[in-house]
Design an enzyme around this catalytic site. Structure first.
Site, PDB file in Angstrom:
ATOM      1  N   ARG A  11      -6.844  18.185  33.703  1.00 34.29           N
ATOM      2  CA  ARG A  11      -5.909  17.087  33.914  1.00 34.29           C
ATOM      3  C   ARG A  11      -5.180  16.805  32.598  1.00 34.29           C
ATOM      4  O   ARG A  11      -5.619  17.219  31.528  1.00 34.29           O
ATOM      5  CB  ARG A  11      -6.654  15.842  34.386  1.00 34.29           C
ATOM      6  CG  ARG A  11      -7.235  15.946  35.778  1.00 34.29           C
ATOM      7  CD  ARG A  11      -8.163  14.762  36.063  1.00 34.29           C
ATOM      8  NE  ARG A  11      -7.466  13.491  35.902  1.00 34.29           N
ATOM      9  CZ  ARG A  11      -8.085  12.323  35.714  1.00 34.29           C
ATOM     10  NH1 ARG A  11      -9.401  12.272  35.622  1.00 34.29           N
ATOM     11  NH2 ARG A  11      -7.386  11.212  35.588  1.00 34.29           N
ATOM     12  N   SER A  13      -4.467  13.775  31.193  1.00 32.85           N
ATOM     13  CA  SER A  13      -4.773  12.546  30.465  1.00 32.85           C
ATOM     14  C   SER A  13      -5.392  12.877  29.106  1.00 32.85           C
ATOM     15  O   SER A  13      -5.947  13.958  28.892  1.00 32.85           O
ATOM     16  CB  SER A  13      -5.748  11.688  31.270  1.00 32.85           C
ATOM     17  OG  SER A  13      -7.040  12.266  31.286  1.00 32.85           O
ATOM     18  N   LYS A  81     -18.611  12.943  37.559  1.00 38.58           N
ATOM     19  CA  LYS A  81     -18.654  11.821  38.506  1.00 38.58           C
ATOM     20  C   LYS A  81     -17.470  11.841  39.465  1.00 38.58           C
ATOM     21  O   LYS A  81     -17.507  11.175  40.503  1.00 38.58           O
ATOM     22  CB  LYS A  81     -18.722  10.485  37.758  1.00 38.58           C
ATOM     23  CG  LYS A  81     -17.470  10.097  37.003  1.00 38.58           C
ATOM     24  CD  LYS A  81     -17.640   8.723  36.363  1.00 38.58           C
ATOM     25  CE  LYS A  81     -16.370   8.277  35.641  1.00 38.58           C
ATOM     26  NZ  LYS A  81     -16.538   6.928  35.048  1.00 38.58           N
ATOM     27  N   ASP A  82     -16.400  12.605  39.146  1.00 41.10           N
ATOM     28  CA  ASP A  82     -15.243  12.706  40.033  1.00 41.10           C
ATOM     29  C   ASP A  82     -15.407  13.768  41.115  1.00 41.10           C
ATOM     30  O   ASP A  82     -14.611  13.807  42.061  1.00 41.10           O
ATOM     31  CB  ASP A  82     -13.975  13.044  39.229  1.00 41.10           C
ATOM     32  CG  ASP A  82     -13.545  11.919  38.305  1.00 41.10           C
ATOM     33  OD1 ASP A  82     -13.905  10.758  38.580  1.00 41.10           O
ATOM     34  OD2 ASP A  82     -12.866  12.211  37.304  1.00 41.10           O
ATOM     35  N   THR A 125     -11.961  -3.771  35.930  1.00 42.60           N
ATOM     36  CA  THR A 125     -12.611  -2.490  36.201  1.00 42.60           C
ATOM     37  C   THR A 125     -11.985  -1.877  37.447  1.00 42.60           C
ATOM     38  O   THR A 125     -11.569  -2.595  38.354  1.00 42.60           O
ATOM     39  CB  THR A 125     -14.131  -2.643  36.423  1.00 42.60           C
ATOM     40  OG1 THR A 125     -14.667  -1.376  36.853  1.00 42.60           O
ATOM     41  CG2 THR A 125     -14.447  -3.686  37.476  1.00 42.60           C
ATOM     42  N   SER A 127     -13.740   0.071  39.384  1.00 44.05           N
ATOM     43  CA  SER A 127     -14.906   0.581  40.108  1.00 44.05           C
ATOM     44  C   SER A 127     -15.584  -0.490  40.950  1.00 44.05           C
ATOM     45  O   SER A 127     -16.108  -1.469  40.408  1.00 44.05           O
ATOM     46  CB  SER A 127     -15.910   1.148  39.089  1.00 44.05           C
ATOM     47  OG  SER A 127     -17.191   1.283  39.652  1.00 44.05           O
ATOM     48  N   ARG A 129     -18.427  -0.137  42.210  1.00 47.29           N
ATOM     49  CA  ARG A 129     -19.827  -0.083  41.742  1.00 47.29           C
ATOM     50  C   ARG A 129     -20.046  -1.066  40.603  1.00 47.29           C
ATOM     51  O   ARG A 129     -21.038  -1.821  40.590  1.00 47.29           O
ATOM     52  CB  ARG A 129     -20.148   1.349  41.272  1.00 47.29           C
ATOM     53  CG  ARG A 129     -21.437   1.465  40.466  1.00 47.29           C
ATOM     54  CD  ARG A 129     -21.546   2.829  39.815  1.00 47.29           C
ATOM     55  NE  ARG A 129     -20.480   3.110  38.874  1.00 47.29           N
ATOM     56  CZ  ARG A 129     -20.451   2.684  37.622  1.00 47.29           C
ATOM     57  NH1 ARG A 129     -21.430   1.949  37.144  1.00 47.29           N
ATOM     58  NH2 ARG A 129     -19.441   2.995  36.827  1.00 47.29           N
ATOM     59  N   ARG A 130     -19.134  -1.055  39.636  1.00 45.91           N
ATOM     60  CA  ARG A 130     -19.263  -1.984  38.514  1.00 45.91           C
ATOM     61  C   ARG A 130     -19.091  -3.426  38.987  1.00 45.91           C
ATOM     62  O   ARG A 130     -19.810  -4.331  38.551  1.00 45.91           O
ATOM     63  CB  ARG A 130     -18.223  -1.659  37.433  1.00 45.91           C
ATOM     64  CG  ARG A 130     -18.504  -0.352  36.689  1.00 45.91           C
ATOM     65  CD  ARG A 130     -17.392  -0.020  35.722  1.00 45.91           C
ATOM     66  NE  ARG A 130     -17.658   1.207  34.984  1.00 45.91           N
ATOM     67  CZ  ARG A 130     -16.746   2.113  34.695  1.00 45.91           C
ATOM     68  NH1 ARG A 130     -15.486   1.942  35.086  1.00 45.91           N
ATOM     69  NH2 ARG A 130     -17.068   3.206  34.002  1.00 45.91           N
ATOM     70  N   ARG A 151      -6.149  -0.255  37.352  1.00 44.92           N
ATOM     71  CA  ARG A 151      -5.972   1.188  37.239  1.00 44.92           C
ATOM     72  C   ARG A 151      -5.348   1.470  35.880  1.00 44.92           C
ATOM     73  O   ARG A 151      -4.924   0.579  35.177  1.00 44.92           O
ATOM     74  CB  ARG A 151      -5.038   1.732  38.332  1.00 44.92           C
ATOM     75  CG  ARG A 151      -5.634   1.877  39.713  1.00 44.92           C
ATOM     76  CD  ARG A 151      -6.707   2.940  39.845  1.00 44.92           C
ATOM     77  NE  ARG A 151      -6.334   4.240  39.296  1.00 44.92           N
ATOM     78  CZ  ARG A 151      -5.677   5.188  39.965  1.00 44.92           C
ATOM     79  NH1 ARG A 151      -5.276   4.968  41.201  1.00 44.92           N
ATOM     80  NH2 ARG A 151      -5.418   6.352  39.400  1.00 44.92           N
ATOM     81  N   GLY A 152      -5.271   2.758  35.535  1.00 44.84           N
ATOM     82  CA  GLY A 152      -4.618   3.143  34.294  1.00 44.84           C
ATOM     83  C   GLY A 152      -5.539   3.914  33.385  1.00 44.84           C
ATOM     84  O   GLY A 152      -6.754   3.969  33.585  1.00 44.84           O
ATOM     85  N   ASN A 153      -4.947   4.542  32.358  1.00 50.81           N
ATOM     86  CA  ASN A 153      -5.733   5.308  31.408  1.00 50.81           C
ATOM     87  C   ASN A 153      -6.459   4.366  30.443  1.00 50.81           C
ATOM     88  O   ASN A 153      -6.340   3.143  30.533  1.00 50.81           O
ATOM     89  CB  ASN A 153      -4.857   6.330  30.666  1.00 50.81           C
ATOM     90  CG  ASN A 153      -3.720   5.669  29.889  1.00 50.81           C
ATOM     91  OD1 ASN A 153      -3.832   4.542  29.432  1.00 50.81           O
ATOM     92  ND2 ASN A 153      -2.623   6.387  29.722  1.00 50.81           N
ATOM     93  N   VAL A 154      -7.201   4.943  29.513  1.00 47.40           N
ATOM     94  CA  VAL A 154      -8.005   4.140  28.594  1.00 47.40           C
ATOM     95  C   VAL A 154      -7.126   3.184  27.790  1.00 47.40           C
ATOM     96  O   VAL A 154      -7.444   1.994  27.645  1.00 47.40           O
ATOM     97  CB  VAL A 154      -8.820   5.056  27.658  1.00 47.40           C
ATOM     98  CG1 VAL A 154      -9.484   4.244  26.543  1.00 47.40           C
ATOM     99  CG2 VAL A 154      -9.882   5.812  28.461  1.00 47.40           C
ATOM    100  N   THR A 156      -4.187   1.915  28.542  1.00 47.09           N
ATOM    101  CA  THR A 156      -3.676   0.862  29.418  1.00 47.09           C
ATOM    102  C   THR A 156      -4.729  -0.207  29.652  1.00 47.09           C
ATOM    103  O   THR A 156      -4.456  -1.412  29.580  1.00 47.09           O
ATOM    104  CB  THR A 156      -3.229   1.461  30.761  1.00 47.09           C
ATOM    105  OG1 THR A 156      -2.162   2.383  30.530  1.00 47.09           O
ATOM    106  CG2 THR A 156      -2.754   0.374  31.714  1.00 47.09           C
ATOM    107  N   ARG A 157      -5.953   0.232  29.919  1.00 40.82           N
ATOM    108  CA  ARG A 157      -7.017  -0.728  30.238  1.00 40.82           C
ATOM    109  C   ARG A 157      -7.392  -1.572  29.023  1.00 40.82           C
ATOM    110  O   ARG A 157      -7.579  -2.787  29.140  1.00 40.82           O
ATOM    111  CB  ARG A 157      -8.234   0.032  30.786  1.00 40.82           C
ATOM    112  CG  ARG A 157      -7.931   0.716  32.101  1.00 40.82           C
ATOM    113  CD  ARG A 157      -9.133   1.431  32.678  1.00 40.82           C
ATOM    114  NE  ARG A 157      -8.748   2.203  33.852  1.00 40.82           N
ATOM    115  CZ  ARG A 157      -9.504   2.388  34.920  1.00 40.82           C
ATOM    116  NH1 ARG A 157     -10.714   1.862  34.970  1.00 40.82           N
ATOM    117  NH2 ARG A 157      -9.098   3.100  35.938  1.00 40.82           N
ATOM    118  N   CYS A 242     -16.954   8.922  45.877  1.00 41.69           N
ATOM    119  CA  CYS A 242     -16.878   8.516  44.472  1.00 41.69           C
ATOM    120  C   CYS A 242     -16.489   7.054  44.297  1.00 41.69           C
ATOM    121  O   CYS A 242     -16.797   6.449  43.268  1.00 41.69           O
ATOM    122  CB  CYS A 242     -15.865   9.399  43.730  1.00 41.69           C
ATOM    123  SG  CYS A 242     -16.203  11.160  43.823  1.00 41.69           S
TER     124      CYS A 242
END
Length: 323
Positions: A11, A13, A81-82, A125, A127, A129-130, A151-154, A156-157, A242
């Site tokens: 990918r 990213s 995990k994906d 988050t 997720s 799950r989180r 959502r978003g990359n690291v 962005t978050r 997932c």
């Protein structure tokens, strides 16, 4: 022929490129072959919808697998995990390298920990799950927090916190470490508080069966593979994807950071959790057994724990998704 570069599908990213770069270095060392990265855009990269809404399962890997099956790339690197739990025909999970830190990590304003966040704090988050476990922890300890889907990359978050839009975000510690951003973590979330996603912290090296798969197997870490195989068997038996609010972690006796002690132990503990995203209900169980020596043994451990969780009502909770 041996000088022809191996094409590694990844990918685009920053995190995916960093992870793939680490694997590329290991493959060069193990095989003596040059490796070139081939960037591929996946549906999960282009969609702005939340993972729970678009299904989660396979959204980051399908395009990579299609490229492998077409022969456009020779092998691919995924965040384990994906990966969907069913292995597709024509591809092999050639290696699961040694796992990074599987925990989740908090990046909060003013260097705060989870317990020290102010009342009404907003935690981002992507997720369910989180969300489920954070909300359950808040209920149990009298914390006043709100979990917010993002959502978003690291970058962005983390910027949601830097810009004051959120009080904190939760990200995988492994990804932050691989990006060299572990120093921004304000608190690591203990697995007793938030169990990670099945396979979190581990990478998957995938390619068609054959000589290359045999060569890539030199990167495999048997204990990591045993652990994530048990975790993924739990997920598969629950028939969850997932994006489901499912956490699982298989670990070994000894201090988590003491690799030598963990590699000498003969016992493996597997924990699993399923929860409603509002944290009002959790099914959380643990089992311990000998370190599996075969894939079948690891799968059996995960399947047995999942069956116990289903018997205690886990199936009803997996229908709870972030809206």
């Amino acid at each position: 022929m041996t000088d022809k570069p191996l094409r590694l599908g990844t990918r685009r990213s920053k995190l995916a490129m960093a992870q793939s770069g680490l694997v590329a270095d290991a493959v060069r060392e193990a095989t003596g072959r040059p490796v070139e990265l081939v960037e591929i855009t996946t549906y999960g990269d282009t969609s702005r919808e939340h993972l729970a809404r678009i299904g989660g399962t396979g959204v980051f890997v399908t395009a990579l697998r299609d490229a492998l099956l077409r022969g456009d790339v020779d092998f691919a690197v995924h965040s384990l995990k994906d990966l969907p739990t069913a292995q597709p025909e024509g591809l092999a999970l050639a290696a699961v390298p040694r796992r990074e830190d599987p925990r989740d990590a908090l990046i909060a304003r003013d260097g705060l920990t989870l317990e020290r966040l102010p009342r009404g704090a907003r935690i981002g988050t992507g997720s369910p799950r989180r969300m489920a476990q954070l909300n359950a922890h808040a209920r149990a300890h009298g914390l006043d927090i709100e979990t917010v889907p993002i959502r978003g990359n690291v970058d962005t978050r983390i910027n949601f916190v830097r810009d004051g839009e959120l009080d904190a975000v939760v990200l995988a510690a492994a990804g932050l470490n691989r990006l060299g951003r572990g120093g921004e973590v304000t608190a690591y979330l203990a697995s007793d508080t938030v169990l990670p996603a099945p396979g979190q912290g581990a990478l998957a090296v995938e390619c068609p069966p054959g000589p290359l798969a045999e060569a890539l197997a030199r990167l495999d870490d048997p204990r990591t593979r045993a652990a994530v195989t048990a975790e993924r068997a739990l997920l598969a038996t629950l028939e969850a994807g997932c994006s489901a609010p499912v956490g699982a972690l298989a670990d070994f006796t000894g201090a988590p950071q003491d690799q030598a002690a963990q590699r000498q132990t003969t016992e493996m503990r597997l924990r699993g959790v399923v929860g409603s995203t509002d944290g009002s209900e959790l099914v959380q169980l643990t089992t311990t057994g000998h370190v599996p020596s075969t894939q079948a043994e690891a799968e059996a451990l995960g399947a047995e724990l999942a069956a116990e969780m289903l018997a205690k009502g886990a199936a009803g909770l997996m229908g709870e998704r972030a809206r």
